[in-house]
Design an enzyme around this catalytic site. Structure first.
Site, short mmCIF file in Angstrom:
data_model
loop_
_atom_site.label_atom_id
_atom_site.label_comp_id
_atom_site.label_asym_id
_atom_site.label_seq_id
_atom_site.Cartn_x
_atom_site.Cartn_y
_atom_site.Cartn_z
N HIS A 88 1.87 4.55 -2.84
CA HIS A 88 2.05 6.00 -2.64
C HIS A 88 3.45 6.42 -3.10
CE1 HIS A 88 -1.62 7.02 -0.51
NE2 HIS A 88 -1.42 6.11 0.44
N HIS A 104 0.84 -1.21 0.00
CA HIS A 104 0.00 0.00 0.00
C HIS A 104 0.88 1.26 0.00
CE1 HIS A 104 -3.68 2.33 1.12
NE2 HIS A 104 -2.78 3.12 1.69
N GLU A 105 1.78 1.35 0.96
CA GLU A 105 2.65 2.53 1.02
C GLU A 105 3.56 2.59 -0.21
OE1 GLU A 105 1.87 4.74 3.10
OE2 GLU A 105 0.60 3.46 4.37
N GLU A 146 -4.50 8.09 -2.89
CA GLU A 146 -5.02 6.85 -2.32
C GLU A 146 -5.35 5.84 -3.42
OE1 GLU A 146 -4.73 6.78 0.85
OE2 GLU A 146 -5.75 4.90 1.38
#
Lengths: 501, 501
Positions: free
Chosen positions: B267, B263-264, B293
């Site tokens: 980003h 997830h990170e 997001e």
């Protein structure tokens, strides 16, 4: 707002910036990704410029003058801080801004030329830059005004307030007379320690754990600091409750990490124990470069290389590297870690010969600034002095006059502090023995607390509130006396090399 | 100096400060010693105040006006940057400084009261603060001026430029009509995945190595970033070439680290691939919170929870935890990591029910700002909506209305961005399939490059040069359409829970 309040608020702002700069630097040296380095330098540059502006603004100059006018009524810590701030202010402000800028650019160019010159071992490349650095520095001294009667004393005073060539000539002379014969006797001694076991493979993780234990024994507070890996080890104060140590792991020579960590731990011990009263003031720092070095050297040599310190710790070390030391006796281990061998390179020198490396540099610097020595004379003179003092002669400039970065950064007058650190440490040890005659037993019991507390109340606590020679006088009752270091070295090395046998 | 040059120099200074602030924050969250925290906050405060001064100075306001007068002749990236800078400038400057300061203090107090209230599960403690936060925010909106016709739209626009309740009412309504029945069918399904093997002991070091491999597969550049451990994971941009990821290791549930890192990493992928043309400008950042997001969720769900992605990676995972997965088939593993179970806590929600958590918050916020909802009505309404949408009812305020920090920080209008991220991601995936119909095969081959390149050229590259709804339109040819997410969820969960059997 009161003048004192204005002053402390000004420095709390500066400290805020300095914390950021210190962290940006620490990160750069401990793990910042390499592609980010270029922009990182810009960020450091932006913040440093702001600190420079804050420290040299006309408003700040006026505040200093107002405080000086009320000197008698000031809190003593603020008064001493004003004195320090004034010194820094004048150093920057007396030089015309254009010249100051040119000097910064010259240093930055000279450093990159020095790198190439060292790689190519060619002094002639660096010569014109070093020549200009010396003449520009002389010009700076002209703006600053001479301190203590000579140009070189002006430079010495910047690193070691109050230090002069008069003092150094005398102490270095006396020290050399006792070290040089010792070096020669050791070279001739047939009783050389066995050292081959030092170079066996010692895994990094095990070194890391052992190094942490060394810091804990010294009383380093891991809740107000951390230990990280780097290429050129250093200690850095992020803020008064965040004092970081870095070290380097050589898997073929554990001494790099262990003694390096203890050395930096000594610097950290100083910063972790500065008095509360100094909080937020510019004197919340070490008294001088030499006093700082005395603390790291005290830990590294007077604690870390003392045979009693290893009485229990050698067993601990064996737990981390059981095969390496299986057949090694404590006495042989202690002899090995105290081996002395004259070398060409300062940063690889042992504690006996280190001061000789410094004397070479000191005499050359003094000649450049107070005498008529020319930059072009340096390589030959350097080599001659190494032969005379250490009995070794560089075969090229890279291992001779080009080895250190200091001159490329115009840090003339800095080198003596290293040797002063050795002398201060030995002299402090002499005074400590009067209060703690059981020093060796304390080490044997791994009970370093009383030793650290003594250092804290006598030295750490005062920060830069006291000047280095005042600390020395208050703690030892005398001025700089090289006899302490000389006696310590004679006694220790006579034993290690069985010179009386 | 040209106006454009003045503008870029101004932002290069601000970026220098922001780099330092980001690093101070990162360090605080990844390993700063705990005693140093207090002074660290002061340092961050000092630098943040300076950034605020630089961004709101009258000189800067004049520069903006001068640039706006020459708008037509400006470089397009500078023109768009001026527009963004003006928006930020007005947000700060339209509010009288005294009120702005009071608001900052109120938020800081409210956050600490919220902490206690959550611990005690007592909304009544927090109520007066939340009430004041809402009324103060309404007053701010008065200063700012309404945007897009309603007070709440003004807030939405700050996080998601161009977003309105008109759009959200429609898309959330449609989405809910399709998610709620799906959640109910899943609850009734007898075909629940087996998940017990997920919770076996998986050593941290092994998780760390595996997480690094996941980042490498995504194309994360470790020479321009690093992976560290923290408590609440985040991605942070130190500078454009230093984009850091943090993660958390739960040795009893490896999914925290693995899916958190992916997830990170999504980003980070965004920030590592911003176009060169944006360098140093204020638009050198993501287009909006929702678009950001969308990138993290694309990586986490559309890549990381896709069965094809695990075709080879499940074997890799087995190398790191051979015992844990010895008897587990790929199909069962994929079912387990896609388990859906309605929960009370947003941050623990799965991808199916997540949007429902957001809808509850959205409707309450809209009621507070555009309707006549009172703060005192919140707890009961919150619980009623949870029961209606998710089929679960909080038994206390801590697991209900007090669970999130956002309102205590007056971040009203922020929540919808999370759900928008899901919808954007699904819609981007729809467009991507036209160019990369072999999407699943690429995952199976662990050849993520073409996918990342597509995201970069369509999204990352533009940074904040384009606005979120323009990016959506340019990439997908249509406005926000929740059907993509709904179809994806229906298809996926029908298979996982064998709903048609």
């Amino acid at each position: 707002m009161s003048l004192e309040k204005q002053f402390t608020e000004h420095f709390s702002k500066i400290k805020g910036y300095e914390e950021a700069i210190a962290l940006l630097y620490w990160d750069l040296r401990t793990g910042a990704p390499k592609k980010g380095v270029e922009l990182r330098s810009e960020s450091i540059g932006t913040l440093s410029a702001e600190v420079f502006n804050l420290s040299t603004s006309d408003e700040f100059g006026e505040l200093l003058s107002s405080l000086e006018a009320e000197q008698a009524t000031l809190d003593p810590f603020v008064r001493r801080s004003v004195e320090e701030a004034r010194k820094e202010y004048d150093l920057s402000k007396k030089v015309p801004p254009e010249e100051y800028k040119k000097f910064i650019i010259l240093k930055s160019k000279a450093e990159s030329v020095w790198e190439t010159a060292k790689e190519d071992s060619d002094f002639s490349l660096f010569l014109p830059y070093l020549d200009e650095l010396v003449s520009s520095t002389k010009k700076m001294i002209g703006y600053w005004g001479e301190k203590n009667g000579s140009p070189y004393n002006t430079l010495l005073d910047q690193y070691e307030p109050g230090m002069t060539t008069e003092i150094l000539d005398e102490v270095f002379g006396k020290l050399r007379q006792r070290i040089v014969p010792l070096v020669q006797k050791i070279a001739a001694s047939p009783n050389k320690p066995k050292t081959s076991f030092l170079y066996e493979h010692f895994p990094k993780e095990a070194q890391q754990d052992f190094s942490r234990q060394m810091l804990e024994q010294l009383g380093y507070d891991f809740e107000a600091g951390r230990l990280d890996e780097t290429v050129h080890p250093f200690m850095i104060s992020i803020n008064r409750q965040d004092i970081r140590v870095t070290t380097k792991y050589d898997e073929d020579d554990f001494r790099t990490a262990v003694f390096g960590t203890i050395h930096e731990g000594g610097h950290a011990m100083y910063e972790q124990n500065l008095g509360e009263a100094l909080s937020g003031l510019p004197i919340e720092t070490g008294a001088s470069m030499g006093i700082h070095e005395s603390q790291s050297l005290f830990c590294e040599n007077f604690i870390g290389r003392n045979e009693h310190f290893w009485q229990q710790n050698f067993n601990l070390l064996k737990e981390y590297a059981p095969k390496q030391f299986a057949d090694v006796e404590l006495v042989d281990y202690v002899r090995a870690i105290n081996e002395s061998k004259p070398s060409l390179i300062r940063i690889e020198a042992d504690e006996l010969s280190y001061a000789l490396h410094i004397m070479v540099r000191y005499e050359l610097e003094k000649g450049l600034f107070d005498g008529d020595l020319q930059v072009s004379d340096l390589p030959k003179l350097w080599n001659d002095k190494y032969e005379e003092y250490l009995g070794v002669r560089p075969s090229n400039d890279a291992e001779g006059v080009l080895q250190d970065v200091h001159w490329a950064g115009a840090s003339f007058g800095y080198f003596p502090s290293y040797a002063l650190g050795y002398m201060y440490a030995a002299q402090f040890k002499g005074a400590m023995l009067k209060d703690l005659p059981n020093f060796d037993e304390l080490l044997a019991e791994r009970n370093i607390n009383p030793i650290r507390e003594w250092l804290t109340s006598n030295i750490h606590h005062h920060g830069a509130f006291k000047k280095p020679l005042d600390i020395l006088k208050d703690v030892t009752g005398e001025g700089l006396n090289p006899a302490y270091l000389a006696e310590y070295l004679e006694e220790k090395y006579s034993k290690i090399y069985q010179l009386d046998n």
